[in-house]
Design an enzyme around this catalytic site. Structure first.
Site, mmCIF file in Angstrom:
data_model
loop_
_atom_site.group_PDB
_atom_site.id
_atom_site.type_symbol
_atom_site.label_atom_id
_atom_site.label_comp_id
_atom_site.label_asym_id
_atom_site.label_seq_id
_atom_site.Cartn_x
_atom_site.Cartn_y
_atom_site.Cartn_z
ATOM 1 N N GLU A 1 1.045 -10.270 -0.881
ATOM 2 C CA GLU A 1 -0.276 -10.880 -0.763
ATOM 3 C C GLU A 1 -0.899 -11.120 -2.139
ATOM 4 O O GLU A 1 -1.543 -12.146 -2.371
ATOM 5 C CB GLU A 1 -1.177 -9.999 0.095
ATOM 6 C CG GLU A 1 -0.768 -10.008 1.567
ATOM 7 C CD GLU A 1 -1.637 -9.123 2.428
ATOM 8 O OE1 GLU A 1 -2.228 -9.631 3.385
ATOM 9 O OE2 GLU A 1 -1.727 -7.906 2.134
ATOM 10 N N GLU B 1 3.649 -5.621 7.766
ATOM 11 C CA GLU B 1 2.564 -4.926 8.452
ATOM 12 C C GLU B 1 2.747 -4.850 9.962
ATOM 13 O O GLU B 1 2.409 -3.839 10.591
ATOM 14 C CB GLU B 1 1.225 -5.592 8.120
ATOM 15 C CG GLU B 1 0.699 -5.321 6.727
ATOM 16 C CD GLU B 1 1.282 -6.234 5.672
ATOM 17 O OE1 GLU B 1 0.810 -6.190 4.523
ATOM 18 O OE2 GLU B 1 2.228 -6.989 5.984
ATOM 19 N N ALA C 1 0.835 -1.201 0.000
ATOM 20 C CA ALA C 1 0.000 0.000 0.000
ATOM 21 C C ALA C 1 0.867 1.246 0.000
ATOM 22 O O ALA C 1 1.904 1.306 0.675
ATOM 23 C CB ALA C 1 -0.918 0.003 1.210
ATOM 24 N N GLY D 1 1.068 -5.801 0.662
ATOM 25 C CA GLY D 1 0.042 -6.160 -0.312
ATOM 26 C C GLY D 1 0.602 -6.698 -1.608
ATOM 27 O O GLY D 1 -0.068 -7.460 -2.316
#
Length: 258
Positions: free
Chosen positions: A112, A132, A63, A109
């Site tokens: 992910e 994170e 992000a 992300g």
């Protein structure tokens, strides 16, 4: 455009195109990605998808913390009132295979998204991690569930709890990626695999992906029953007849998806 997409010979190539920000995900990129995945799922001319990042430094750094502010709405409002999901992986749950070419950093992300793909290749300079926890939160795009299913549990927990990265060699050793290539060779190799898959029977390809993914959540006996059921569904298809006829005639099969 933060996301570029092209389709050729059954392969959709999706490129995250914010190299100046290490292809980090902002609101516009998230929206464009969801549109791209919807097209992959609905377009009959697409048999395989390939996702990568622009440039040589990063696939995706996660992000964009500078441009992604918390929404005004509560989580409950977004979950129960919104007509469209804001989840990073929305649209990636398709029977069509997705290949990820990880050209550099795959963080948060970015990793992910790669974990949601079926085949992952990495460049020699790749670094992969879920950072994170270092920012006081947890992965919210499937990281806590996909990573322990992709690598040994001890390694997954170490990565999740420390937020530390692993390099391409460790990713290959642990099975997180299937191949490591030079930066120059990565995308051509990913395209080669994508086009090989696209030439195969499309019903069989999609059936294999569904059987594998659903079977992993089942006891072995139930998974074997599912496999037999799906094999039976494919037994009398035109494509299966064409595949055998082409083999006997020494030519390339012309699959129709029927």
């Amino acid at each position: 455009m933060p996301v570029e997409m092209s389709v050729s010979d059954g392969v959709a190539e999706i490129t995250l195109n914010r190299p100046e920000a290490l292809n980090a995900i902002d609101a516009e990129m998230r929206q464009d990605l969801q549109q791209a995945w919807r097209r992959v799922g609905s377009d009959p001319d697409i048999r395989v998808a390939l996702v990568t990042g622009a440039g040589t430094k990063a696939f995706c750094a996660g992000a964009d913390l500078k441009r992604t502010m918390p929404p005004k709405e509560s989580f409950a409002e977004l979950t129960f009132n919104s007509t469209t999901s804001q989840h990073l992986l929305t649209g990636m749950n398709t029977d069509k295979p997705i290949i990820c070419a990880i050209n550099g950093y795959a963080i948060g992300g970015g990793l992910e998204m790669a974990l949601a793909c079926d085949i992952r290749l990495a460049s020699e300079n790749a670094e992969l991690g879920l950072a994170e926890v270092q920012h006081g939160t947890i992965p919210g795009g499937g990281g806590t569930q996909h990573l322990p299913r992709a690598v040994p549990l001890s390694l997954a927990m170490q990565m999740l709890l420390t937020g530390d990265r692993i390099n391409a060699a460790k990713a290959l050793e642990s099975g997180l990626v299937s191949e490591v290539e030079s930066a120059e060779r990565l995308l051509p190799r990913a395209r080669e695999i994508a086009h090989r898959i696209a030439r195969n029977g499309p019903l069989a390809v999609r059936a294999i992906k569904r059987v594998v993914r659903e079977g992993l959540a089942m006891p072995l006996a139930s998974a074997l029953e599912l496999e037999l059921f799906v094999w039976g569904n494919l037994r009398d298809t035109e494509d299966r007849v064409e595949g055998r006829r082409a083999f006997a005639e020494g030519r390339a099969p012309q699959f129709k998806g029927r």
